[in-house]
Design a protein around this motif. Structure first.
Motif, short mmCIF file in Angstrom:
data_model
loop_
_atom_site.label_atom_id
_atom_site.label_comp_id
_atom_site.label_asym_id
_atom_site.label_seq_id
_atom_site.Cartn_x
_atom_site.Cartn_y
_atom_site.Cartn_z
N MET A 1 0.92 -0.99 -0.01
CA MET A 1 -0.25 0.06 0.07
C MET A 1 1.17 1.50 0.33
SD MET A 1 -3.36 -1.00 0.11
CE MET A 1 -4.27 0.25 0.52
N ARG A 2 0.33 1.90 -0.95
CA ARG A 2 1.31 4.05 -0.63
C ARG A 2 0.26 4.63 0.38
NH1 ARG A 2 1.68 5.02 -7.05
NH2 ARG A 2 2.98 7.13 -5.66
N LYS A 3 0.94 4.94 0.80
CA LYS A 3 -0.15 6.05 2.04
C LYS A 3 0.30 6.83 1.11
CE LYS A 3 -0.46 4.18 6.65
NZ LYS A 3 -0.22 4.40 7.71
N ILE A 4 -0.50 8.36 1.01
CA ILE A 4 0.03 10.08 0.33
C ILE A 4 -1.07 10.79 1.39
CG2 ILE A 4 -0.51 11.05 -1.09
CD1 ILE A 4 1.28 8.84 -2.27
N LYS A 5 -0.05 11.89 1.73
CA LYS A 5 -0.81 12.43 2.60
C LYS A 5 -1.36 13.32 1.73
CE LYS A 5 1.62 14.95 5.72
NZ LYS A 5 1.76 15.83 6.97
N PHE A 6 -2.71 14.66 1.54
CA PHE A 6 -3.10 15.63 0.82
C PHE A 6 -3.43 15.83 1.86
CE2 PHE A 6 -6.31 12.74 -1.69
CZ PHE A 6 -4.93 12.24 -2.76
N THR A 7 -2.80 17.77 1.25
CA THR A 7 -2.92 18.91 2.54
C THR A 7 -3.82 19.66 0.81
OG1 THR A 7 -0.86 19.98 1.65
CG2 THR A 7 -0.86 18.50 3.26
N VAL A 8 -4.43 20.86 2.22
CA VAL A 8 -4.64 22.06 1.26
C VAL A 8 -4.62 22.97 2.12
CG1 VAL A 8 -7.21 21.70 1.59
CG2 VAL A 8 -6.62 23.25 0.01
N SER A 9 -4.87 24.59 1.54
CA SER A 9 -4.88 25.48 2.59
C SER A 9 -5.02 27.15 2.02
CB SER A 9 -3.43 25.56 3.15
OG SER A 9 -3.19 26.75 4.60
N LEU A 10 -5.60 27.58 3.00
CA LEU A 10 -5.84 28.64 1.86
C LEU A 10 -5.06 30.01 2.38
CD1 LEU A 10 -9.57 29.60 2.92
CD2 LEU A 10 -8.39 28.89 0.33
N GLY A 11 -3.78 29.29 3.39
CA GLY A 11 -2.36 30.49 3.69
C GLY A 11 -3.23 31.11 4.93
N LEU A 12 -4.09 31.20 5.40
CA LEU A 12 -5.04 32.18 6.71
C LEU A 12 -4.82 30.62 8.08
CD1 LEU A 12 -7.99 33.34 5.37
CD2 LEU A 12 -5.74 34.21 5.50
N VAL A 13 -4.48 31.46 8.85
CA VAL A 13 -4.48 30.34 10.28
C VAL A 13 -4.84 30.25 10.31
CG1 VAL A 13 -3.93 30.53 12.90
CG2 VAL A 13 -2.44 31.98 11.09
N GLY A 14 -5.62 28.21 10.49
CA GLY A 14 -6.60 27.43 10.89
C GLY A 14 -7.33 27.37 9.35
N CYS A 15 -6.97 27.61 8.63
CA CYS A 15 -7.26 27.07 7.04
C CYS A 15 -7.08 26.56 6.24
CB CYS A 15 -7.24 28.69 6.60
SG CYS A 15 -8.88 29.66 7.26
N SER A 16 -6.58 25.04 6.84
CA SER A 16 -6.24 23.98 6.44
C SER A 16 -6.50 22.51 6.26
CB SER A 16 -4.64 23.93 6.48
OG SER A 16 -4.58 23.59 8.21
N ARG A 17 -6.47 21.84 5.55
CA ARG A 17 -6.76 20.36 5.74
C ARG A 17 -5.94 19.30 5.52
NH1 ARG A 17 -11.79 19.91 8.42
NH2 ARG A 17 -13.59 21.69 7.71
N GLU A 18 -5.80 18.24 5.74
CA GLU A 18 -4.79 16.79 5.15
C GLU A 18 -5.59 15.60 5.97
OE1 GLU A 18 -1.34 15.93 8.79
OE2 GLU A 18 -1.27 18.47 7.57
N ASP A 19 -5.29 14.82 4.64
CA ASP A 19 -5.49 13.54 5.42
C ASP A 19 -4.42 12.23 4.37
OD1 ASP A 19 -7.59 11.32 6.16
OD2 ASP A 19 -8.85 12.24 4.24
N VAL A 20 -4.37 11.12 5.80
CA VAL A 20 -3.59 10.31 4.91
C VAL A 20 -4.68 9.53 4.15
CG1 VAL A 20 -1.90 8.72 5.19
CG2 VAL A 20 -1.76 10.78 6.51
#
Length: 52
Positions: A1-20
């Motif tokens: 299995m390949r584990k890939i971390k996805f991230t997205v951010s708006l560049g503002l404090v607290g405005c980011s998400r991540e998931d593996v």
């Protein structure tokens, strides 16, 4: 299995998400990119409207 971390951010404090996410070993980079794009659009809310 390949584990890939996805991230997205708006560049503002607290405005980011991540998931593996786990993918099968034979999943192509193109398939992972499409999965990331789908995931990213599920994380953000927005739209457009015509104004005067």
């Amino acid at each position: 299995m390949r584990k890939i971390k996805f991230t997205v951010s708006l560049g503002l404090v607290g405005c980011s998400r991540e998931d593996v996410i786990e993918f099968e070993d034979d999943t192509t980079d193109e398939e992972i990119q499409q999965a990331y794009t789908d995931w990213m659009y599920e994380q953000i809310d927005g739209g457009w409207e015509e104004v005067d």
